[in-house]
Design a protein around this motif. Structure first.
Motif, short mmCIF file in Angstrom:
data_model
loop_
_atom_site.label_atom_id
_atom_site.label_comp_id
_atom_site.label_asym_id
_atom_site.label_seq_id
_atom_site.Cartn_x
_atom_site.Cartn_y
_atom_site.Cartn_z
N THR A 172 0.84 -1.20 0.00
CA THR A 172 0.00 0.00 0.00
C THR A 172 0.87 1.25 0.00
OG1 THR A 172 -1.75 -1.15 1.20
CG2 THR A 172 -1.80 1.27 1.24
N TYR A 173 0.58 2.15 -0.89
CA TYR A 173 1.35 3.39 -1.02
C TYR A 173 0.42 4.59 -0.87
CZ TYR A 173 5.35 0.81 -2.91
OH TYR A 173 6.40 -0.04 -3.09
N THR A 174 0.97 5.66 -0.35
CA THR A 174 0.30 6.96 -0.44
C THR A 174 1.10 7.82 -1.42
OG1 THR A 174 1.57 7.86 1.42
CG2 THR A 174 -0.59 6.88 1.90
N VAL A 175 0.40 8.69 -2.10
CA VAL A 175 1.02 9.48 -3.16
C VAL A 175 0.76 10.96 -2.92
CG1 VAL A 175 0.87 10.04 -5.64
CG2 VAL A 175 0.88 7.66 -4.90
N ARG A 176 1.77 11.76 -3.21
CA ARG A 176 1.58 13.21 -3.25
C ARG A 176 2.11 13.73 -4.59
NH1 ARG A 176 6.09 12.63 0.16
NH2 ARG A 176 7.95 13.83 -0.49
N VAL A 177 1.53 14.81 -5.07
CA VAL A 177 1.96 15.45 -6.31
C VAL A 177 2.55 16.81 -5.95
CG1 VAL A 177 1.25 16.32 -8.57
CG2 VAL A 177 0.20 14.25 -7.64
N ILE A 190 1.02 19.86 -4.23
CA ILE A 190 -0.26 20.23 -4.82
C ILE A 190 -1.36 19.37 -4.18
CG2 ILE A 190 -1.62 20.30 -6.94
CD1 ILE A 190 0.97 20.63 -8.49
N CYS A 191 -1.14 18.05 -4.12
CA CYS A 191 -2.06 17.10 -3.49
C CYS A 191 -1.26 16.18 -2.57
CB CYS A 191 -2.80 16.26 -4.53
SG CYS A 191 -3.84 17.22 -5.65
N THR A 192 -1.82 15.81 -1.43
CA THR A 192 -1.13 14.93 -0.48
C THR A 192 -2.05 13.80 -0.04
OG1 THR A 192 -1.81 16.32 1.37
CG2 THR A 192 0.32 16.81 0.36
N ASN A 193 -1.41 12.74 0.50
CA ASN A 193 -2.12 11.59 1.08
C ASN A 193 -3.15 10.99 0.12
OD1 ASN A 193 -0.76 11.78 3.62
ND2 ASN A 193 -2.13 13.47 4.19
N LEU A 194 -2.75 10.88 -1.14
CA LEU A 194 -3.64 10.29 -2.14
C LEU A 194 -3.58 8.77 -2.04
CD1 LEU A 194 -2.74 12.46 -5.27
CD2 LEU A 194 -4.69 12.75 -3.72
N SER A 195 -4.75 8.15 -2.11
CA SER A 195 -4.83 6.69 -2.19
C SER A 195 -5.35 6.31 -3.57
CB SER A 195 -5.74 6.14 -1.09
OG SER A 195 -7.04 6.73 -1.18
N SER A 196 -5.19 5.03 -3.92
CA SER A 196 -5.61 4.57 -5.25
C SER A 196 -7.05 4.97 -5.51
CB SER A 196 -5.44 3.06 -5.34
OG SER A 196 -5.81 2.60 -6.62
N PRO A 197 -7.38 5.57 -6.67
CA PRO A 197 -6.60 5.65 -7.92
C PRO A 197 -5.73 6.88 -8.07
CG PRO A 197 -8.82 6.37 -8.35
CD PRO A 197 -8.78 6.00 -6.90
N TYR A 198 -5.34 7.57 -6.99
CA TYR A 198 -4.34 8.65 -6.98
C TYR A 198 -4.72 9.80 -7.92
CZ TYR A 198 -1.91 4.49 -5.27
OH TYR A 198 -1.57 3.34 -4.62
N ALA A 217 5.49 13.26 -9.13
CA ALA A 217 4.69 12.52 -8.15
C ALA A 217 5.64 11.74 -7.25
CB ALA A 217 3.72 11.59 -8.85
N VAL A 218 5.23 11.58 -5.97
CA VAL A 218 6.06 10.88 -4.97
C VAL A 218 5.20 9.82 -4.29
CG1 VAL A 218 7.55 11.14 -2.97
CG2 VAL A 218 7.29 13.04 -4.59
N ALA A 219 5.64 8.55 -4.37
CA ALA A 219 4.92 7.44 -3.72
C ALA A 219 5.69 7.01 -2.49
CB ALA A 219 4.77 6.28 -4.69
#
Length: 601
Positions: A172-177, A190-198, A217-219
């Protein structure tokens, strides 16, 4: 095919005769000779093979099969090369060369960096002809690969920035842009703590100044952080252009020029629509749509009813921002009186040209007289008188001395009233025997439609030139030069006025300039390339002419290069500093690229 063969034979014979009796600097070598009564035998194969690459799917990992289908109905397929091109690279890499059908090979992707790749196949037949397939895009992901969706070169408003993770497995990954001003490392979210589908929405109109930005993007999973490739130089443009409708005067009759001015400091002006509406109405009607300056058009006011009209201009920039000018009100169209206008014959005139006028009158047109005068004088000479529309005549410019001339038309209507048109001033008569004949480009790099290493530009004159007048001391041998390309907005030519010229040791090479007629650079950018300039001769219609060829090398400075997908016809404006072998100066009349409009470079 026959014309090309005859031209090749004529060129070979002329070069073999040392420039057909005149001094020359061609480096072409003698290849063949034919005599009266000889036999010419055609080759067994004039047709290249066909080839198409099969889509291997995406994403890819480990060792995968890459396949293509190829055929040649004449001499047969000799080889099929499978190749890949990493993102942002300029050189294709061969995976394998297959010599028998089915044409396929194994591609070990484990030694490659994860990322996006282009694939293609190159088929060569037994006669030596080659064909390159359309390229396919695929993603290699042997490990975790983070891919940020590309929003495009220019954005405004709210923009979607989706992120895709390849090879994440069950982790499981969280993504920020993130973004940073272009060329810096000052990354902010720009966006933080994104979960799938990011999914991420970038609201560029809030808190972001117009300008260039880098995106990534950073995972993250636990202590593991993985970055996407950086998307560089995305231009944010939320500012509308500036536009002004010019006053055409009043009353208006006959053919009238309507014009607006428009500027945009960021993405550049894409188009200006000139509009009219009946005074007191809110229903606007388009007069014309113009995509490059001057933003003007000629309109026949007899197509509308006499009356009072309002005018405005609507400008749209490349980002899609729209601005509406202030309204020019109370312009009266009155075609109940005589009107006459001289059509501009062009900035450069040579040989026999048509001179044309437009005229109308409620009393009927009795005659239209077209006149010329040496520019700036008042001594007018009749060229012709015409009594039927279109009011035109042929003028042999060789009967006058080269120089600047003014033109006008005089209307006599059915009541005997005389109306004189406005003067079309300072049109140049130029019958110099040395002129620019043609300009062509060819793609020699990895990407069609993009200026890059290996591309060529060829200038063809109508006669042989003295190479030392192109640049001092030159004999036509290969010489290092700098090829410069400037965005059209820097020169007042708009987005599709990008212009090419050549420099040597800081000074201009006397080849003039080429308007590429398309948008090869980002707004207000300049790029220079290391280049090599050579000269040769060829024979066209029985005349030995000079050809100057520029071959692009590596990018020397600047950037902001774009890939152009549209066909266009370049326009070359030669320099009068170049002379022929007898000292006659070259005409500066522009030469438009011959042949069907095609995609350059």
């Amino acid at each position: 095919m026959t014309r090309r063969l005859l031209l090749l034979i004529a060129t070979t014979l002329c070069v073999g005769a040392v420039g057909c009796g005149m001094p020359g600097f061609s480096s072409a070598s003698f290849t063949a000779r034919t005599t009266n009564g000889g036999t010419i035998t055609a080759a067994a194969d004039w047709t290249p093979p066909t080839v198409s690459l099969q889509n291997p799917g995406s994403p890819l990992k480990g060792t995968v099969s890459v396949s293509a289908s190829a055929s040649d109905v004449e001499t047969g397929v000799a080889t099929v090369r499978m190749q890949f091109l990493p993102a942002n690279a300029s050189s294709w890499v061969t995976i394998c060369t297959a010599v028998t059908a089915p044409y396929s090979c194994s591609w070990n992707t484990t030694s490659l960096a994860d990322g996006i790749y282009e694939l293609r196949a190159v088929a060569t037949d037994n006669a030596g002809y080659s064909t390159t397939s359309a390229s396919l895009s695929t993603t290699v992901a042997n490990n975790l690969l983070v891919v940020l969706g590309d929003p495009g070169e220019i954005v405004r408003g709210t923009v979607s920035l989706p992120t895709v993770l390849y090879g994440a497995g069950a982790t499981t990954y969280t993504v920020r842009v993130e973004y940073a001003p272009a060329g810096t490392t000052s990354w902010k979210s720009i966006c933080t703590n994104l979960s799938s589908p990011y999914a991420c929405s970038w609201v560029t109109s809030t808190g972001f100044a117009n300008g260039d930005y880098d995106l990534r993007a950073v995972a993250t999973s636990g202590a593991t952080t993985t970055f996407s490739a950086v998307i560089s130089g995305v231009l944010v443009d939320n500012a509308a252009p500036s536009v002004t409708m010019l006053n055409p005067g009043s009353p208006l009759a006959g053919l009238v020029t309507f014009e607006a001015t428009a500027t945009d400091a960021d993405s550049g002006v894409a188009q200006v629509v000139l509009q009219t509406a009946v005074n007191g109405s809110s229903t606007w009607r388009d007069l014309c749509t113009v995509t490059s300056p001057p933003f003007s058009c000629r309109y026949d006011t007899t197509q509308v009813l006499d009356g009072t009209y309002n005018l405005r201009a609507v400008a749209t920039d490349v980002a899609g921002n729209v601005a509406v000018s202030s309204t020019v009100t109370g312009r009266v169209v009155d075609n109940t009186v005589s009107s006459v206008s001289m059509t501009d014959p062009g900035a450069f005139l040579s040989g026999t040209v048509d001179l044309t006028a437009a005229a109308n009158s409620s009393a009927g047109v009795t005659s239209v007289r077209i006149q010329r005068a040496t520019s700036g004088t008042t001594t007018w000479t009749d060229v012709c008188t015409d009594s039927t529309s279109p009011y035109t005549c042929s003028w042999n410019t060789t009967t006058v001395t080269d120089g600047l001339y003014d033109f006008r038309a005089i209307l006599v209507d059915g009541s005997g009233k005389v109306t004189t048109s406005a003067t079309v001033a300072a049109r140049r008569v130029d019958n110099s025997p040395l002129r620019g004949m043609d300009v062509q480009s060819a793609n020699g790099g990895a990407t069609a439609g993009k200026l890059e290493n290996g591309d060529t530009v060829t200038f063809t004159y109508t006669d042989q030139v003295n190479p030392a007048t192109v640049t001092p001391g030159w004999t036509g041998a290969a010489t290092a030069v700098t090829l410069r390309v400037r965005d059209g907005n820097l020169l007042g030519l708009g987005n599709k006025g990008d212009t090419l010229d050549v420099l040597r040791t800081g000074g201009a090479v006397n080849l003039g300039a080429v308007n590429l007629k398309e948008d090869y650079l980002k707004s207000n950018k300049t790029a220079t390339f290391n280049a090599t300039m050579t000269a040769s001769t060829t024979t066209v219609n029985g005349t030995t002419v000079s050809v100057v060829t520029l071959r692009l090398g590596t990018l020397a400075s600047g950037g902001g290069l774009r890939t152009v997908s549209l066909a266009s016809a370049m326009v070359w404006s030669p320099s009068s500093a170049v002379t022929d072998l007898y000292g006659v100066a070259c005409s500066t009349a522009p030469a438009t690229e011959t042949g069907a409009a095609d995609r350059e470079f």
